[in-house]
Write a protein that holds these residues in place. Structure first.
Motif, PDB file in Angstrom:
ATOM      1  N   LEU A 180      -6.451  -2.263   8.363  1.00  0.00           N
ATOM      2  CA  LEU A 180      -7.504  -0.835   7.810  1.00  0.00           C
ATOM      3  C   LEU A 180      -7.410   0.501   8.802  1.00  0.00           C
ATOM      4  O   LEU A 180      -7.903   1.729   8.122  1.00  0.00           O
ATOM      5  CB  LEU A 180      -8.846  -1.219   7.591  1.00  0.00           C
ATOM      6  CG  LEU A 180      -9.856  -0.291   6.985  1.00  0.00           C
ATOM      7  CD1 LEU A 180      -9.177  -0.135   5.328  1.00  0.00           C
ATOM      8  CD2 LEU A 180     -10.971  -0.401   6.624  1.00  0.00           C
ATOM      9  N   THR A 239      -9.549   3.842   0.421  1.00  0.00           N
ATOM     10  CA  THR A 239      -9.166   2.814  -0.318  1.00  0.00           C
ATOM     11  C   THR A 239     -10.490   1.810  -0.105  1.00  0.00           C
ATOM     12  O   THR A 239     -10.130   1.885   0.717  1.00  0.00           O
ATOM     13  CB  THR A 239      -8.794   1.779  -1.458  1.00  0.00           C
ATOM     14  OG1 THR A 239      -6.803   2.599  -1.567  1.00  0.00           O
ATOM     15  CG2 THR A 239      -8.372   1.017  -1.618  1.00  0.00           C
ATOM     16  N   LEU A 249      -9.683  -7.747   2.438  1.00  0.00           N
ATOM     17  CA  LEU A 249      -8.638  -7.835   3.349  1.00  0.00           C
ATOM     18  C   LEU A 249      -9.175  -8.957   4.119  1.00  0.00           C
ATOM     19  O   LEU A 249     -10.541  -8.948   5.079  1.00  0.00           O
ATOM     20  CB  LEU A 249      -8.173  -6.396   4.301  1.00  0.00           C
ATOM     21  CG  LEU A 249      -7.749  -5.418   3.655  1.00  0.00           C
ATOM     22  CD1 LEU A 249      -8.274  -4.410   4.794  1.00  0.00           C
ATOM     23  CD2 LEU A 249      -6.687  -5.363   2.952  1.00  0.00           C
ATOM     24  N   ALA A 268     -15.482  -0.014   5.269  1.00  0.00           N
ATOM     25  CA  ALA A 268     -15.928  -0.853   4.592  1.00  0.00           C
ATOM     26  C   ALA A 268     -16.885  -1.535   3.896  1.00  0.00           C
ATOM     27  O   ALA A 268     -18.130  -0.436   4.141  1.00  0.00           O
ATOM     28  CB  ALA A 268     -15.780  -2.523   6.279  1.00  0.00           C
ATOM     29  N   THR A 325     -12.995  -1.251   0.224  1.00  0.00           N
ATOM     30  CA  THR A 325     -12.343  -2.514   1.151  1.00  0.00           C
ATOM     31  C   THR A 325     -13.328  -3.732   1.183  1.00  0.00           C
ATOM     32  O   THR A 325     -14.807  -3.209   1.705  1.00  0.00           O
ATOM     33  CB  THR A 325     -11.638  -1.994   2.546  1.00  0.00           C
ATOM     34  OG1 THR A 325     -11.087  -0.957   2.108  1.00  0.00           O
ATOM     35  CG2 THR A 325     -11.568  -3.529   3.414  1.00  0.00           C
ATOM     36  N   THR A 329       0.939  -1.396  -0.379  1.00  0.00           N
ATOM     37  CA  THR A 329       0.107  -0.146   0.011  1.00  0.00           C
ATOM     38  C   THR A 329       1.081   0.908  -0.425  1.00  0.00           C
ATOM     39  O   THR A 329       1.071   2.475  -0.542  1.00  0.00           O
ATOM     40  CB  THR A 329      -0.867   0.144   1.166  1.00  0.00           C
ATOM     41  OG1 THR A 329      -0.699  -0.084   2.448  1.00  0.00           O
ATOM     42  CG2 THR A 329      -2.200  -0.522   0.988  1.00  0.00           C
ATOM     43  N   LEU A 370      -9.110  -1.257  -5.118  1.00  0.00           N
ATOM     44  CA  LEU A 370     -10.226  -1.898  -3.780  1.00  0.00           C
ATOM     45  C   LEU A 370      -9.092  -2.623  -3.170  1.00  0.00           C
ATOM     46  O   LEU A 370      -8.055  -3.564  -3.700  1.00  0.00           O
ATOM     47  CB  LEU A 370     -10.870  -2.917  -4.056  1.00  0.00           C
ATOM     48  CG  LEU A 370     -12.010  -3.653  -3.641  1.00  0.00           C
ATOM     49  CD1 LEU A 370     -12.682  -3.415  -2.753  1.00  0.00           C
ATOM     50  CD2 LEU A 370     -12.280  -5.159  -4.477  1.00  0.00           C
ATOM     51  N   TYR A 371      -9.186  -3.000  -1.301  1.00  0.00           N
ATOM     52  CA  TYR A 371      -8.745  -3.992  -0.132  1.00  0.00           C
ATOM     53  C   TYR A 371      -9.400  -4.851  -0.601  1.00  0.00           C
ATOM     54  O   TYR A 371     -10.911  -5.077  -0.211  1.00  0.00           O
ATOM     55  CB  TYR A 371      -7.958  -3.527   0.551  1.00  0.00           C
ATOM     56  CG  TYR A 371      -7.330  -2.125   0.495  1.00  0.00           C
ATOM     57  CD1 TYR A 371      -6.535  -2.121  -0.386  1.00  0.00           C
ATOM     58  CD2 TYR A 371      -7.443  -0.858   1.232  1.00  0.00           C
ATOM     59  CE1 TYR A 371      -5.838  -0.885  -0.577  1.00  0.00           C
ATOM     60  CE2 TYR A 371      -6.159   0.343   1.036  1.00  0.00           C
ATOM     61  CZ  TYR A 371      -5.484  -0.082   0.350  1.00  0.00           C
ATOM     62  OH  TYR A 371      -4.124   1.081   0.444  1.00  0.00           O
ATOM     63  N   PHE A 390     -13.796  -6.889   3.489  1.00  0.00           N
ATOM     64  CA  PHE A 390     -13.018  -7.568   4.718  1.00  0.00           C
ATOM     65  C   PHE A 390     -13.328  -9.310   3.866  1.00  0.00           C
ATOM     66  O   PHE A 390     -14.518  -9.864   3.336  1.00  0.00           O
ATOM     67  CB  PHE A 390     -13.523  -7.304   5.568  1.00  0.00           C
ATOM     68  CG  PHE A 390     -12.937  -6.536   5.839  1.00  0.00           C
ATOM     69  CD1 PHE A 390     -11.879  -6.861   6.403  1.00  0.00           C
ATOM     70  CD2 PHE A 390     -13.378  -5.291   6.545  1.00  0.00           C
ATOM     71  CE1 PHE A 390     -11.245  -5.142   7.216  1.00  0.00           C
ATOM     72  CE2 PHE A 390     -13.503  -4.688   7.203  1.00  0.00           C
ATOM     73  CZ  PHE A 390     -11.997  -4.482   7.289  1.00  0.00           C
TER      74      PHE A 390
END
Length: 208
Positions: free
Chosen positions: A63, A73, A50, A95, A75, A40, A47-48, A77
């Motif tokens: 995050l 960004t 995680l 998120a 996210t 990062t 997009l993450y 999960f």
């Protein structure tokens, strides 16, 4: 779209990487929070993805640290948890979705597409809808030519990264350094933004 996948399960990590890559996404993978933090720091992502439960910590704490660093960004999960407190904390941090293990990779693909099909990109006073290709400044629509629009979209979608001239040439009708410079000058004037020329490399729309 460029994605960062943080998942410590080697098999799931490789499976999702292959699946998403075949669907046209550019995917960087990490097996630990330390690897993800390094990625990062050096790259810009759309997009993450995680994982929450990790040997050295959890994706929510990662995050949280990214948000403190003003990284906004989106996210999603990946989690086996059903803990409502964890889910609530994740959404408070921005998120956009959760997906619970075990899951079919196709489900993840559907969720990503659904979340970004109407995603509006923002930069300073500007809002850009990739689906409608409309740019707004404080609500007013700004008209860019087709070439300028393509260049702006490419710079905005990879905000914070240097875009090589050769890649921007793909947006031009007649390829030349002069045509590219003229187009970028017009974008800067019409949108009132700064696009920097990195000598010998390309152009960048810097992160705010």
């Amino acid at each position: 779209m460029r994605l960062l996948l943080l998942e410590d399960d080697h098999i799931l990590n490789e499976t999702l990487h292959l699946f998403l890559s075949k669907e046209g996404y550019k995917v960087d993978t990490a097996l630990s929070i330390e690897e993800a933090e390094t990625l990062t720091f050096n790259n810009s992502y759309d997009l993450y993805l995680l994982d929450i439960n990790l040997p050295q910590g959890n994706g929510i704490d990662l995050l949280k640290s990214l948000r403190y660093a003003e990284d906004t960004t989106p996210t999603i999960f990946i989690t086996a948890l059903t803990d409502m407190n964890s889910m609530s904390e994740g959404f408070k941090l921005g998120a956009i979705d959760y997906i619970k293990k075990p899951f079919d990779p196709q489900e993840l693909l559907i969720r990503i597409a659904a979340k970004f099909s109407t995603c509006t990109l923002t930069y300073k006073h500007l809002e850009f809808d990739p689906k409608s290709q409309i740019i707004r400044s404080e609500g007013a629509i700004i008209d860019l030519g087709n070439v300028q629009l393509k260049i702006f979209e490419k710079l905005l979608s990879q905000c914070g990264s240097v875009i090589k001239k050769e890649e921007l040439y793909e947006c031009l009708e007649h390829i030349s350094d002069t045509a590219l410079r003229v187009a970028i000058t017009k974008i800067k004037q019409k949108l009132d933004i700064d696009i920097k020329n990195i000598r010998g490399k390309g152009y960048i729309l810097e992160k705010l």
